[in-house]
Design a protein around this motif. Structure first.
Motif, mmCIF file in Angstrom:
data_model
loop_
_atom_site.group_PDB
_atom_site.id
_atom_site.type_symbol
_atom_site.label_atom_id
_atom_site.label_comp_id
_atom_site.label_asym_id
_atom_site.label_seq_id
_atom_site.Cartn_x
_atom_site.Cartn_y
_atom_site.Cartn_z
ATOM 1 N N THR A 1 34.400 45.243 40.337
ATOM 2 C CA THR A 1 33.534 44.802 39.243
ATOM 3 C C THR A 1 34.192 44.922 37.875
ATOM 4 O OG1 THR A 1 32.503 47.008 39.186
ATOM 5 C CG2 THR A 1 31.431 45.318 40.522
ATOM 6 N N ALA A 2 35.374 45.529 37.825
ATOM 7 C CA ALA A 2 36.114 45.588 36.562
ATOM 8 C C ALA A 2 36.933 44.324 36.320
ATOM 9 C CB ALA A 2 37.034 46.807 36.551
ATOM 10 N N ARG A 49 28.916 40.610 34.102
ATOM 11 C CA ARG A 49 30.235 41.226 34.317
ATOM 12 C C ARG A 49 30.423 41.680 35.759
ATOM 13 N NH1 ARG A 49 29.329 45.824 30.034
ATOM 14 N NH2 ARG A 49 27.407 45.762 31.282
ATOM 15 N N ALA A 50 29.324 41.793 36.524
ATOM 16 C CA ALA A 50 29.422 42.317 37.887
ATOM 17 C C ALA A 50 28.266 41.821 38.745
ATOM 18 C CB ALA A 50 29.440 43.845 37.857
ATOM 19 N N ASN A 76 35.022 34.510 43.707
ATOM 20 C CA ASN A 76 34.281 35.576 43.034
ATOM 21 C C ASN A 76 35.146 36.841 42.914
ATOM 22 O OD1 ASN A 76 34.219 36.672 45.627
ATOM 23 N ND2 ASN A 76 32.105 36.047 46.018
ATOM 24 N N GLN A 77 34.541 37.930 42.457
ATOM 25 C CA GLN A 77 35.310 39.153 42.217
ATOM 26 C C GLN A 77 35.866 39.757 43.502
ATOM 27 O OE1 GLN A 77 32.150 41.025 39.868
ATOM 28 N NE2 GLN A 77 33.593 41.280 38.173
ATOM 29 N N LEU A 78 35.109 39.698 44.595
ATOM 30 C CA LEU A 78 35.627 40.206 45.867
ATOM 31 C C LEU A 78 36.869 39.432 46.291
ATOM 32 C CD1 LEU A 78 32.712 41.024 48.351
ATOM 33 C CD2 LEU A 78 34.535 42.560 47.578
ATOM 34 N N GLY A 107 42.411 39.164 47.180
ATOM 35 C CA GLY A 107 43.488 38.188 47.104
ATOM 36 C C GLY A 107 44.552 38.509 46.077
ATOM 37 N N GLY A 108 44.336 39.579 45.305
ATOM 38 C CA GLY A 108 45.320 39.955 44.297
ATOM 39 C C GLY A 108 45.346 39.022 43.094
ATOM 40 N N HIS A 109 44.194 38.432 42.768
ATOM 41 C CA HIS A 109 44.099 37.541 41.614
ATOM 42 C C HIS A 109 43.641 38.329 40.392
ATOM 43 C CE1 HIS A 109 44.510 34.291 44.506
ATOM 44 N NE2 HIS A 109 43.520 34.823 45.199
ATOM 45 N N GLY A 110 44.058 37.891 39.235
ATOM 46 C CA GLY A 110 43.754 38.633 38.016
ATOM 47 C C GLY A 110 42.336 38.469 37.522
ATOM 48 N N ARG A 111 41.679 37.409 37.940
ATOM 49 C CA ARG A 111 40.313 37.160 37.482
ATOM 50 C C ARG A 111 39.560 36.333 38.502
ATOM 51 N NH1 ARG A 111 39.872 35.679 32.423
ATOM 52 N NH2 ARG A 111 41.921 36.510 31.889
#
Length: 249
Positions: free
Chosen positions: A17-18, A130-131, A214-216, A221-225
Motif C-alpha cells: 500500500t506504500a 492511496r491504498a 493494481n498495487q498487488l 511484479g517489481g513495478h515502481g507504481r
C-alpha cells in the motif's frame, strides 16, 4: 508437464500500500462481452451476497489479457471469471463474515491475529485513494478453468475456500501425490501458466486470484507504481450528470 508453481511470500501489505498509484483512468468493461474461450459467472451475485452485481467488470487492459490467457489454454478448456470488480459493501461483507467465522473458531486470538488470518483470504475494505482494496480497482480477477462440458475442473479446493490447501502452490509440496492430487497439480499449473504469461501476478494464498495493474501486481511484479486505483462502473445517471455539467459549463 507444466513447470512447478513457485512458492512465493505472502504480501507485505505495508509495502504494497506504500506503492504510488498513477491511475490511467482506463474504463471498466463487462467480461460477459467475451465469446469463445473466456466466460463469466458472477459467483457472489449467484450466491445472493448482498449488493453483489450481476456482472464481472474489469479494466479494458485486464479484459484483453484475459482473452490472451484464454486463447493460450489447451484445447477444450475455457477460462471462467468468477469475480472481479466489486462494490465496497461486498468487500466489507466478505471481510466481516470471514473475520466473524475465525473469531468464533479462535475466540482467544487477539484482534491483530484475527485480522492477519482474515487478510490471508480477504483484503481489508478500503476506498482510500492511496491504498484501495485490490478488487475495488478492477485489476483483480478470480478465475478457474472449465472443461468442454462447462464443468469446473478439480482445483483441489472450492473457490473462496479459506484453508491452507487453497494456497496456489500447496499441492506442489506433496512428495507422493495421489492420481487425483496430481490432476489438481496439473490444473493449477495450467491456470497459473496461462495467467502469468498474460502478464498477471498471483496472490499466493489463493489459487484463483490474479492481478494486473493494481498495487498487488506492482509489488509482486517489481513495478515502481500501480496503474489502477479505486474505480466503479459508470452509471447512466453519472453519464447524464457529466453531460449536463459540460453544457452548463
Amino acid at each position: 508437464m507444466n513447470t512447478a508453481i513457485p512458492r512465493l511470500p505472502e504480501p507485505d501489505w505495508r509495502q504494497v500500500t506504500a506503492l504510488p498509484i498513477a491511475d490511467n483512468q482506463e474504463e471498466l468493461v463487462p467480461a460477459s462481452l467475451a465469446q469463445g474461450r473466456l466466460a463469466c459467472y458472477p459467483a457472489y451475485y449467484k450466491l445472493g451476497i448482498p449488493n453483489a452485481v450481476p456482472e464481472c467488470y474489469v479494466r479494458r487492459e485486464v479484459y484483453l489479457r484475459l482473452q490472451a490467457a484464454a486463447r493460450s489454454l489447451p484445447e477444450g478448456l475455457t477460462l471462467l471469471v468468477l469475480d472481479s470488480w466489486r462494490p465496497y459493501s461486498v468487500q466489507q461483507y466478505l471481510y466481516d463474515t470471514l473475520y466473524n467465522v475465525i473469531e468464533h473458531h479462535w475466540p482467544s486470538k487477539s484482534d491483530a491475529e484475527l485480522e492477519q488470518l482474515t487478510r490471508e483470504f480477504v483484503s481489508v475494505p478500503s476506498t482510500d485513494p492511496r491504498a484501495p482494496s485490490p478488487h475495488l480497482t478492477g485489476g483483480s480477477v478470480d478465475v478457474t478453468l472449465v472443461d468442454d462440458n462447462g464443468l469446473m475442473l478439480d482445483m483441489g479446493t472450492l473457490f473462496d475456500e479459506a484453508t491452507p490447501a487453497s494456497h496456489t502452490a500447496a499441492f506442489e509440496a506433496l512428495d507422493r501425490p495421489s492420481p487425483r492430487e496430481q490432476e489438481v497439480i496439473e490444473h493449477r499449473r495450467t491456470l497459473y501458466r496461462a495467467m502469468t504469461r498474460a502478464g498477471f501476478t498471483n496472490l499466493p494464498s489463493e489459487w484463483w486470484h490474479y492481478d494486473f495493474g493494481n498495487q498487488l501486481w506492482a509489488w509482486y511484479g517489481g513495478h515502481g507504481r500501480a496503474h489502477y486505483g479505486h474505480t466503479y462502473p459508470e452509471s447512466l445517471e453519472n453519464r447524464w450528470r457529466k453531460e449536463v455539467d459540460r453544457r452548463i459549463g
